[in-house]
Design an enzyme around this catalytic site. Structure first.
Site, PDB file in Angstrom:
ATOM      1  N   ASP A 275      22.084  40.069  16.580  1.00  0.00           N
ATOM      2  CA  ASP A 275      21.784  38.834  17.311  1.00  0.00           C
ATOM      3  C   ASP A 275      21.186  39.100  18.683  1.00  0.00           C
ATOM      4  O   ASP A 275      21.039  38.159  19.480  1.00  0.00           O
ATOM      5  CB  ASP A 275      23.065  38.000  17.483  1.00  0.00           C
ATOM      6  CG  ASP A 275      23.527  37.414  16.168  1.00  0.00           C
ATOM      7  OD1 ASP A 275      22.687  36.930  15.399  1.00  0.00           O
ATOM      8  OD2 ASP A 275      24.737  37.465  15.898  1.00  0.00           O
TER       9      ASP A 275
ATOM     10  N   ASP B  25      26.530  32.062  15.933  1.00  0.00           N
ATOM     11  CA  ASP B  25      26.298  32.921  14.774  1.00  0.00           C
ATOM     12  C   ASP B  25      27.483  32.747  13.830  1.00  0.00           C
ATOM     13  O   ASP B  25      28.567  32.319  14.249  1.00  0.00           O
ATOM     14  CB  ASP B  25      26.175  34.375  15.228  1.00  0.00           C
ATOM     15  CG  ASP B  25      26.070  35.335  14.058  1.00  0.00           C
ATOM     16  OD1 ASP B  25      25.266  35.088  13.157  1.00  0.00           O
ATOM     17  OD2 ASP B  25      26.835  36.317  14.045  1.00  0.00           O
TER      18      ASP B  25
ATOM     19  N   CYS C 277      17.848  56.557  61.460  1.00  0.00           N
ATOM     20  CA  CYS C 277      17.869  57.612  60.447  1.00  0.00           C
ATOM     21  C   CYS C 277      17.133  57.154  59.191  1.00  0.00           C
ATOM     22  O   CYS C 277      16.392  57.919  58.563  1.00  0.00           O
ATOM     23  CB  CYS C 277      19.307  57.988  60.108  1.00  0.00           C
ATOM     24  SG  CYS C 277      20.254  58.680  61.476  1.00  0.00           S
TER      25      CYS C 277
ATOM     26  N   ASP D 252      27.227  38.465  17.815  1.00  0.00           N
ATOM     27  CA  ASP D 252      27.962  39.733  17.792  1.00  0.00           C
ATOM     28  C   ASP D 252      27.297  40.818  18.622  1.00  0.00           C
ATOM     29  O   ASP D 252      27.820  41.911  18.750  1.00  0.00           O
ATOM     30  CB  ASP D 252      28.171  40.220  16.354  1.00  0.00           C
ATOM     31  CG  ASP D 252      26.871  40.493  15.618  1.00  0.00           C
ATOM     32  OD1 ASP D 252      25.824  40.592  16.282  1.00  0.00           O
ATOM     33  OD2 ASP D 252      26.895  40.605  14.382  1.00  0.00           O
TER      34      ASP D 252
END
Length: 808
Positions: free
Chosen positions: A709, A510, A106, A705
């Site tokens: 960033d 960070d 198929c 975050d």
């Protein structure tokens, strides 16, 4: 003639769908000089269409075809599919789920048929998931043409929404559960009788009992092989028909060899190995069932997220009238209206109105966000208490929510690079093992003249070499490890990321909102004694403002606040108001100068000293005279020091990168005991620093975050976000820690390290087992019974070793 014979004579099978139909009522046609029978005109139409497209080979090569009518009578509306189409220039792309697929032929038919349509650039159908990915030129063909073409050859397309995919995963898991449950039940019963046969082999057993136990074992192993093992047998058959060899060929060959040989040995009085055939099937089904469960959980999670996006929007016309329309009908630049309590249907910018909006589904932050003209707004969030007019900036496929879902979906297809070792080895392992078994048979046949001995040793090779342990070594460990991490609130987007984490040498942090609280707190308080309780007055004044600094000041006073009259806020400068008949001000030094407040040189020196330390300075004045100076700083989170201590114990290098000024950066670095700190960096500069570290051979994990960033998170070998930024972080970070707890970063690193320690142990065991056992099997040292025990033991070792990761 009996009734049944009469019925059989009067019925025929449809030449397309294979349904039984009456000979007298069947639709007939002469095609290629032969009379054909069809249950309906739809099947006749499909048959003629397939033949006219020169694809009649489909009917010769299809296998495992189950009778069923085509979907030719179903009416399709392209409007139901348009929101799943992505457009890049002239190239259109859509994902569809196809019902009616019965075998691999198929897939061949659909791909070949669609390829013949002018404008179709590519068509790929996944047999396992029944999902089709089709791309076409928008200038040359239309979506309606493609959908109707699929229907016309007997398959029904469905929009590939998340819920539809979850249904496919659920059906796959249910099927595997039934097969594994069947295999497990019969295998447990089988092992009872096999244990007796093992004992009889070493200690002796009467013939009548041995034959009885062997016949019972045969009966118990048969449903395991035929029903539970059907996916392996059918996959192996398809693989052989295409002249390719996959792992299912070895699984099927090993199981069938042990099964058929055992049947032959019953009348000959030899030993049987039905347990080998059953255990091969049972253990591999276990691994596939666990993987299917993982895909279903991920699919359900994404389905819940997808349900947050509405399917309709209130479109605002030029004359101010609103009309409810599908979101697919809304274009960038259109205006939509959102009433209180409704979810935002599309990303955009607020142009009129104010409302508090709950964005917790994206940020994890439960506190509502005030949206006013100019504010960005995201699909899936909802307005709590206000009416908004929004200018749409994209379509349903470009919303932040849809990109998050797409990111996670793509991650599900990613696997650890270490798994390539097993995959490549398995690709060579299958033909080499078959060749080795055949060579073993020839050697022993020629040297001993005994067909039984030759076959026994060849079966030993196939049984001992069955790649259960090798196949389970990596995926099972990653599955258990990532699932255990997920229960702790750690979302790892792929096995490749989990592996990279285990090689981390440097961690870049960070500052703002990551290792600091993200909101300022008071560090210095200079009261010039011109009025009692000046902090109470400052807190009372600032309580009416929503600025982060104002919130910090208001929260610093834990007693009753004073009533403020005539409150006024000057954006970016400060606030003013009347308290007990006196004029009070709070704000920056320029604001004080603007309001003609007198500041002495001593007071200005104090403020300058605080600014030099990187602190935010708020001056408070009463009736034109300075009442005090307050210093604030965004201080460390409580869990920052435990994080850093844990990283040091692992021997990792630690750096801080921040966009804040040097004074603030040095203050935070000193609190952390970190000497490597860089300040005043923009997002691209942070990414450049990480590139330099990677160029030096460091494997870098960046913790940020997920918003400003994003370049650094993407540049790092592994990007990690924590807490409220987790939803947005899925765009750029490899790991999202959904709980607001930095200590989970250490848990993440421990989990990845332990997971890949287990994987290395699994692979060592799998390879060592085969390297040692195969030569013994070839030389005839290992009896098939011992081979079966060793094969089962190797798989159990891998499974039990991987399940230890549940405790991470």
């Amino acid at each position: 003639m009996s009734a049944s014979e009469t019925t059989a004579a009067e019925s025929v099978r449809c030449d397309h769908c294979m349904q039984e139909t009456g000979r007298d009522t069947a639709v007939t046609a002469v095609i290629d000089g032969r009379k054909r029978y069809f249950c309906c005109h739809g099947c006749l139409g499909v048959y003629e269409l397939v033949n006219s497209s020169s694809l009649e080979a489909f009917y010769r090569q299809r296998c495992d075809w189950q009778p069923g009518p085509p979907a030719t009578g179903v009416k399709l509306r392209s409007a139901h599919f348009t929101d799943t189409v992505t457009i890049a220039g002239d190239e259109h792309r859509i994902e569809l789920l196809l019902s009616g697929i019965r075998c691999a032929s198929c897939v061949w038919l659909i791909e070949k048929f669609l390829a013949k349509i002018e404008g179709v650039l590519s068509a790929r159908v996944n047999y396992a998931t029944h999902k089709a990915v089709i791309t076409w030129s928008g200038r040359k063909t239309k979506l309606d043409t493609i959908l109707n073409a699929i229907r016309d050859i007997g398959y029904l397309p469905h929009p590939a929404h998340i819920n539809a995919r979850s249904t496919v995963f659920a059906e796959e898991k249910q099927d595997l559960l039934l097969r594994f449950g069947t295999a497990g039940f019969f295998s447990m019963q089988l092992m009872l009788f096999t244990s007796a046969l093992y004992a009889g082999f070493f200690q002796g057993m009467e013939s009548r009992y041995r034959v009885a136990f062997q016949l019972i074992s045969w009966a118990l192993a048969t449903p395991v092989l035929i029903y539970a093992g059907f996916p392996f047998l059918s996959s192996a058959w398809r693989s052989l028909r295409r002249l390719t060899l996959n792992m299912d060929v070895l699984v099927a060959l090993g199981a069938l060899s042990a099964y058929l040989y055992s049947i032959a040995m019953i009348p000959l009085g030899g030993e049987v190995f039905f347990d080998s055939a059953a255990m091969i099937i049972t253990f591999i089904l276990l691994g596939r069932f666990l993987e299917a469960g993982s895909r279903l959980k991920a699919g359900n999670a994404m389905a819940e997220l997808a349900e947050l996006q509405p399917h309709e929007a209130l479109l605002l016309s030029e004359n101010g009238q609103t009309t409810m329309v599908p979101i697919a009908a809304v274009n960038p630049g259109d205006r939509i209206e959102v009433i209180p309590g409704d979810r935002i249907p599309l990303d955009g910018v607020v142009i009129e109105g104010e409302a508090e909006v709950n964005e917790s589904m994206l940020t994890g932050e439960s506190r509502p966000v005030l949206k006013a003209p100019g504010s960005d707004i995201f699909a899936g969030s909802f307005s709590m208490n206000g009416r908004l007019t929004i200018k749409v900036t994209g379509n349903s496929s470009t919303t932040l929510l849809s990109r998050i879902i797409k990111t996670v979906e793509d991650a599900q297809a990613r696997k650890a690079p270490i798994q390539n070792i097993a995959d490549k080895t398995a690709g060579l392992f299958v033909p080499v093992t078959i060749l080795l078994a055949f060579t073993t048979f020839l050697y022993w046949k020629l040297s001993s003249g005994s067909t039984v001995t030759a076959l026994l040793n060849a079966v030993s090779v196939l049984v001992i070499a069955c790649p259960c342990a090798l196949g389970l070594a990596t995926p099972l460990a990653i599955l258990v490890g990532t699932t255990a991490a997920g229960k702790k609130g750690i979302l790892v987007k792929g096995g490749d990321i989990f592996e990279t984490l285990s090689r981390t040498t440097t961690v870049v942090l960070d500052k703002t909102g990551t290792i600091t609280r993200g909101k300022p707190s008071i560090t210095d308080l200079h009261d010039f004694a011109r009025t009692p309780a000046f902090l109470q007055h400052a807190a009372s004044l600032e309580a009416s403002s929503e600025h982060p600094t104002a919130l910090a000041l208001a929260g610093a006073w834990d007693s009753d606040l004073l009533k403020v009259d005539h409150f006024r806020a000057i954006p970016g400068r400060g606030v003013s108001g009347m308290i007990t008949g006196e004029s009070w001000l709070a704000g920056s030094e320029p604001f004080m100068k603007q309001e003609a407040v007198a500041i002495t040189p001593e007071e200005r020196f104090i403020a300058a000293k605080l600014e030099a330390e990187g602190k935010t300075v708020v001056m408070v004045a009463c009736n034109g005279m300075l009442a005090g100076v307050i210093g604030l700083i965004d201080d460390l989170r409580d869990d920052a020091l435990p994080l850093i201590e844990g990283l040091r114990k692992k021997g990792l290098s630690i750096q801080i990168l921040t966009g804040d000024n040097r004074g603030v950066a040095d203050y935070i670095a000193a609190r952390c005991g970190i000497t490597d700190v860089q300040a005043a960096l923009g997002p691209l500069e942070k990414a450049a620093v990480i590139r330099e570290l990677k160029a030096k051979g460091e494997c870098v994990m960046m913790v940020g975050d997920g918003i400003n960033d994003a370049p650094a998170l993407t540049e790092a070998d592994t990007g990690v976000t924590v807490g409220q930024a987790s939803g947005i972080a899925l765009e750029s970070a490899g790991v999202a820690i959904l709980k607001d707890d930095l200590r989970l970063i250490n848990t993440l690193l421990d989990s990845s390290s332990k997971c890949f320690s287990v994987i290395r142990q699994n692979l060592f065991w799998a390879f060592a087992y085969n390297l040692i056992a195969l030569p013994l099997a070839v030389t005839g040292v290992l009896h098939p019974i011992i081979s079966a025990l060793l094969m089962a033991t190797s798989s159990l070792v891998v499974v039990s070793n991987s399940l230890r990761l549940k405790r991470i």
